[in-house]
Design an enzyme around this catalytic site. Structure first.
Site, PDB file in Angstrom:
ATOM      1  N   ASP A  27     -10.959   2.764   4.395  1.00 15.49           N
ATOM      2  CA  ASP A  27     -11.281   1.336   4.282  1.00 15.49           C
ATOM      3  C   ASP A  27     -12.799   1.126   4.234  1.00 15.49           C
ATOM      4  O   ASP A  27     -13.262   0.036   3.885  1.00 15.49           O
ATOM      5  CB  ASP A  27     -10.723   0.570   5.494  1.00 15.49           C
ATOM      6  CG  ASP A  27      -9.448  -0.198   5.160  1.00 15.49           C
ATOM      7  OD1 ASP A  27      -9.211  -0.452   3.958  1.00 15.49           O
ATOM      8  OD2 ASP A  27      -8.693  -0.546   6.088  1.00 15.49           O
TER       9      ASP A  27
ATOM     10  N   LYS B  49       0.839  -1.203   0.000  1.00 19.15           N
ATOM     11  CA  LYS B  49       0.000   0.000   0.000  1.00 19.15           C
ATOM     12  C   LYS B  49       0.880   1.262   0.000  1.00 19.15           C
ATOM     13  O   LYS B  49       0.611   2.216  -0.732  1.00 19.15           O
ATOM     14  CB  LYS B  49      -0.940  -0.016   1.219  1.00 19.15           C
ATOM     15  CG  LYS B  49      -2.032  -1.075   1.077  1.00 19.15           C
ATOM     16  CD  LYS B  49      -2.803  -1.329   2.360  1.00 19.15           C
ATOM     17  CE  LYS B  49      -3.743  -2.516   2.187  1.00 19.15           C
ATOM     18  NZ  LYS B  49      -4.432  -2.924   3.422  1.00 19.15           N
TER      19      LYS B  49
ATOM     20  N   GLN C 286      -4.450  -1.710   9.791  1.00 18.97           N
ATOM     21  CA  GLN C 286      -4.335  -3.029   9.156  1.00 18.97           C
ATOM     22  C   GLN C 286      -4.866  -4.113  10.108  1.00 18.97           C
ATOM     23  O   GLN C 286      -4.485  -4.177  11.275  1.00 18.97           O
ATOM     24  CB  GLN C 286      -2.864  -3.306   8.797  1.00 18.97           C
ATOM     25  CG  GLN C 286      -2.632  -4.592   8.036  1.00 18.97           C
ATOM     26  CD  GLN C 286      -3.225  -4.582   6.626  1.00 18.97           C
ATOM     27  OE1 GLN C 286      -3.171  -3.579   5.917  1.00 18.97           O
ATOM     28  NE2 GLN C 286      -3.818  -5.706   6.219  1.00 18.97           N
TER      29      GLN C 286
END
Ligand code: NAP
Length: 292
Positions: free
Chosen positions: A119, A52, A96
């Site tokens: 997200d 990412k 994460q």
């Protein structure tokens, strides 16, 4: 049979985003800035976060990686999230997953400012998605929609079977495929580990989106001719012939299912790269929202 080439499409999307970033730079404005928090040193999570960050560099975004130890407490993580929420330099950030057991995942997701939740996991954003309101769509489902869209795969009136009901893939995917519009307007069946006679269901599907994480679960005898297959599964299988000692395997028996499919995503090179591209897209969107 057409391969839904996530690697190529994700590259196209990154090029489009890089062009947007160039325009922002030309105007002398601040470029999008994505931050990622990782707690612990799980190998797969470190790889994902690394990709990412690399993708941010590739399109010209600023990126910040916050690494916290495996023994981080929930309070410490919430404090870090508050810092990022309040930092005007950061347009969006992700935490994460998975998190170590001492940290309650739900508390963490609730702590993220919905306007920076690229997200799309915050209940506010998930609710907006379910209500067809403009929001951040979770990156993996967003990537699947984008693939279907760019290849012009018909979804209207089709029977879409989703395997797996996780909050990050299966459940949002089932909502999105059933919504009004394109891609959408499907009749959706959401299956999970308690589903009985799954073969009876998958063999009636026009589109199958598999997100369960069991290598080669979906076999040719479970699907009908001309089915569209989206394989989300990513499982590391030991393979001493590979330099890393493992290879990545999807949920679908690709060699045999691809013989019957009209469209199919490969693993790797299908949904995985799309997920990262759509995270970048959400970050660009977050920056636009902050500047309104
Ligand atoms: P998850 O949280 O691991 O949950 C798996 C889901 O599969 C659950 O809903 C489970 O049912 C269901 N399931 C398990 N065995 C089943 C069976 N025999 N028949 C039908 N359903 C079954 O799901 P996830 O986080 O979405 O991950 C799924 C896979 O996608 C993993 O391989 C993951 O690595 C991969 N993934 C890939 C990407 C990408 O970018 N490509 C992104 C995210 C995840 P229950 O709810 O009843 O337990």
């Amino acid at each position: 049979m057409t391969i839904l080439d996530g690697k190529k499409i994700s590259n196209d999307i990154k090029n489009e985003i890089a062009a947007e970033v160039q325009k922002i730079k030309d105007k002398g404005e601040k470029v999008p800035h994505l931050a990622a928090i990782i707690v612990g040193n799980d190998g797969a999570s470190l790889t994902y976060v690394g990709s990412k960050v690399k993708a941010c560099e590739r399109v010209g975004f600023e990126s910040t990686l916050v690494q916290m130890s495996n023994t981080t407490s929930e309070v410490e993580l919430l404090e870090k999230i508050k810092e990022l929420n309040e930092n005007p330099e950061i347009d969006g950030f992700i935490v994460q997953l998975p998190l170590p057991p001492q940290i309650n995942e739900q508390q963490v997701l609730l702590a993220v400012n919905p306007d920076k939740d690229v997200d799309g996991f915050h209940p506010t954003n998930f609710g907006k998605m379910a209500l067809d309101m403009s929001t951040f769509i979770p990156a993996t489902p967003f990537g699947i929609l984008e693939l279907l869209d760019r290849y012009g795969v018909e979804t209207k009136g089709k029977h879409t079977v989703v395997i797996g009901r996780s909050h990050i893939v299966g459940r949002p995917m089932s909502i999105l495929m059933g919504r009004k519009g394109f891609p959408g307007n499907s009749t959706v069946t959401l299956t999970h580990s308690h589903t009985k006679n799954i073969t009876q269901i998958t063999s009636q599907a026009d589109i199958i989106i598999s997100a369960l994480g069991v290598p080669n679960f979906l076999k040719a005898e479970m699907v009908k001719d001309d089915v569209v297959i989206i394989d989300v599964g990513i499982t590391r299988v030991t393979d001493e012939t590979k330099p890393r000692g493992y290879r990545i395997v999807g949920d679908v028996d690709f060699a045999n299912v691809s013989q019957k499919a009209s469209y199919i995503t490969p693993v790797p090179g299908g949904v995985g790269p799309m997920t990262i591209a759509m995270l970048l897209k959400n970050t660009l969107l977050a920056r636009e929202r902050h500047n309104i």
